[in-house]
Design a protein around this motif. Sequence first.
Motif, short mmCIF file in Angstrom:
data_model
loop_
_atom_site.label_atom_id
_atom_site.label_comp_id
_atom_site.label_asym_id
_atom_site.label_seq_id
_atom_site.Cartn_x
_atom_site.Cartn_y
_atom_site.Cartn_z
N VAL A 63 -20.47 14.37 -13.33
CA VAL A 63 -19.60 13.19 -13.23
C VAL A 63 -19.02 13.08 -11.83
O VAL A 63 -18.65 14.08 -11.22
CB VAL A 63 -18.38 13.31 -14.19
CG1 VAL A 63 -17.59 12.01 -14.21
CG2 VAL A 63 -18.80 13.66 -15.58
N GLY B 223 -18.25 3.99 -16.13
CA GLY B 223 -16.86 3.65 -16.48
C GLY B 223 -16.09 3.25 -15.24
O GLY B 223 -16.61 3.28 -14.13
N LEU C 30 0.78 -1.23 0.00
CA LEU C 30 0.00 0.00 0.00
C LEU C 30 0.83 1.30 0.00
O LEU C 30 0.52 2.21 -0.77
CB LEU C 30 -1.02 -0.02 1.16
CG LEU C 30 -2.13 1.01 1.09
CD1 LEU C 30 -2.91 0.93 -0.23
CD2 LEU C 30 -3.07 0.86 2.26
N THR D 175 -14.81 -3.46 -7.24
CA THR D 175 -15.94 -4.32 -7.58
C THR D 175 -17.10 -4.07 -6.61
O THR D 175 -18.26 -4.14 -7.01
CB THR D 175 -15.52 -5.81 -7.56
OG1 THR D 175 -14.73 -6.05 -6.40
CG2 THR D 175 -14.72 -6.18 -8.78
N ILE E 209 -9.29 12.55 -15.55
CA ILE E 209 -8.91 12.58 -16.97
C ILE E 209 -10.17 12.71 -17.84
O ILE E 209 -10.23 13.49 -18.79
CB ILE E 209 -8.14 11.30 -17.35
CG1 ILE E 209 -6.81 11.24 -16.59
CG2 ILE E 209 -7.91 11.22 -18.86
CD1 ILE E 209 -6.06 9.93 -16.72
N VAL E 210 -11.19 11.94 -17.46
CA VAL E 210 -12.45 11.97 -18.20
C VAL E 210 -13.05 13.39 -18.17
O VAL E 210 -13.48 13.92 -19.20
CB VAL E 210 -13.44 10.93 -17.61
CG1 VAL E 210 -14.84 11.11 -18.16
CG2 VAL E 210 -12.94 9.51 -17.86
N LEU F 102 1.94 1.82 -3.45
CA LEU F 102 0.78 2.12 -4.30
C LEU F 102 0.40 3.60 -4.14
O LEU F 102 0.16 4.31 -5.13
CB LEU F 102 -0.39 1.22 -3.91
CG LEU F 102 -1.75 1.45 -4.58
CD1 LEU F 102 -1.66 1.24 -6.08
CD2 LEU F 102 -2.83 0.54 -4.01
N ARG G 176 -15.03 12.70 -5.68
CA ARG G 176 -15.00 11.26 -5.41
C ARG G 176 -15.79 10.95 -4.16
O ARG G 176 -16.16 11.87 -3.42
CB ARG G 176 -13.55 10.80 -5.27
CG ARG G 176 -12.79 11.52 -4.17
CD ARG G 176 -11.33 11.14 -4.23
NE ARG G 176 -10.57 11.74 -3.16
CZ ARG G 176 -9.30 11.48 -2.91
NH1 ARG G 176 -8.64 10.63 -3.68
NH2 ARG G 176 -8.66 12.04 -1.93
N ILE H 53 -12.56 6.15 -3.49
CA ILE H 53 -11.78 7.40 -3.57
C ILE H 53 -10.86 7.45 -4.79
O ILE H 53 -10.04 8.34 -4.92
CB ILE H 53 -10.96 7.63 -2.27
CG1 ILE H 53 -9.94 6.50 -2.05
CG2 ILE H 53 -11.88 7.78 -1.08
CD1 ILE H 53 -8.88 6.83 -1.01
#
Length: 215
Positions: free
Chosen positions: A96, A180, A62, A153, A110-111, A65, A127, A103
Motif C-alpha cells: 500500500v 481509495g 495553508l 484529483t 489508518i488503512v 491546514l 507516500r 504527500i
Amino acid sequence: MTKEEIFEAAQKAVVEANGALVDEMAHRGLDEGIAPMELMNQGFIPGINKVGDLFGVGKLFLPELIQSAEVMQKATDIINAALPADQEKGMGKIVVGTVEGDIHDIGKTIVVSLFKANGFEVVDLGRDVPIDRFIEEAEKVGAHIIGSSALLTTTMEGQKKIEQELRKADLRGKYKTIVGGAPVTQRWADRIGADAFAEDAADGIRKAKQLLGKG
Ligand code: B1M
C-alpha cells in the motif's frame, strides 16, 4: 462527558489545531470504551474534513491546514496504537502507498493499521511513491493485493498508471488492485479497471477479503 460530547470536542480540537485537546479526547474516548475506529470516524475525521472544507472555500489557509494535519497525525498515532496489532497474518499480503506527487498519508496510515489489525501482512510504501515501485515491491514480496491512495484529483492518474503498467508487464492477472482516497469513486475504479474501490478503511478490509475469497 457523553460519547457525542467527546466526538464534538475531538472535531473541534482538529479544527482549532489544539494538540492538547486532541490528546485528551483521544485518550478519554478510548478510556471510556469507545472503539478506536468509531472515535476516528465520528470525531477526528469529521474534524479534518471540516478543515478541508474551510480551506477549499478560502476561510482557512495553508499554515492552519498544516497545523490541523499535524494534530490529526497525533490523533491517528494514538488511535492506531489502540488497534489490536498482533493478529495471525494469514489473510493475505498487500502493498500500500500514496501515489507519486501526493504527500497525503493520514488516511493511508489508518488503512495500513486496520489491515494489520485484521490479519493482513502489509508492506507500507509510504507516500509520494513512484508507480513502478508499487509493482516492483509487489513482485518482490509476493503480494496478493496492490492498494493505492490518492487525495488530489491530479494524482488519481497515478492509480490509472498502476493499472496500465501492470497490463504492460503482463502482470494484471497476478494481483488484485484496490483504490481509495477522498476524490476516488467506484466510477473511477471501474473506469481505470481497478478490482475494487474502498470508501474507508473498514470498506478496504471488506473488499480485500472479498477479492481473496475470504469475505
Ligand atoms: Co491537502 N488537499 N493539500 N493537505 N488536504 C485536500 C485533499 C483538498 C481536498 C483540500 C481542499 O482544497 N478542500 C485539496 C485537493 C483538491 C483537489 O485535488 N481537487 C488539497 C490541496 C489542494 C493540497 C495542496 C495542493 C495545498 C497547497 O499546497 N496549496 C497540498 C498538496 C501536497 C501534495 O500532496 N503534493 C496539500 C497539502 C496538505 C497537507 C500536507 C497540509 C495535509 C496532509 C498531511 C498528511 O497527510 N500527512 C493536507 C490535508 C490534511 C488535507 C485534507 C484537509 C484532509 C486529508 C485527510 O487527511 N483526511 C484534505 C481535504 C479532504 O480530504 N477533505 C486536503 C482524513 C483521512 C482519514 O481521509 O485521506 O480521505 P482520507 O482517507 C480515508 C478514505 O479516503 C479511505 O480510507 C481513509 C480512512 O477512512 N482511503 C482508502 C484512503 N486511501 C485508501 C486506500 C485504500 C482504502 C481506503 O486501499 C488501498
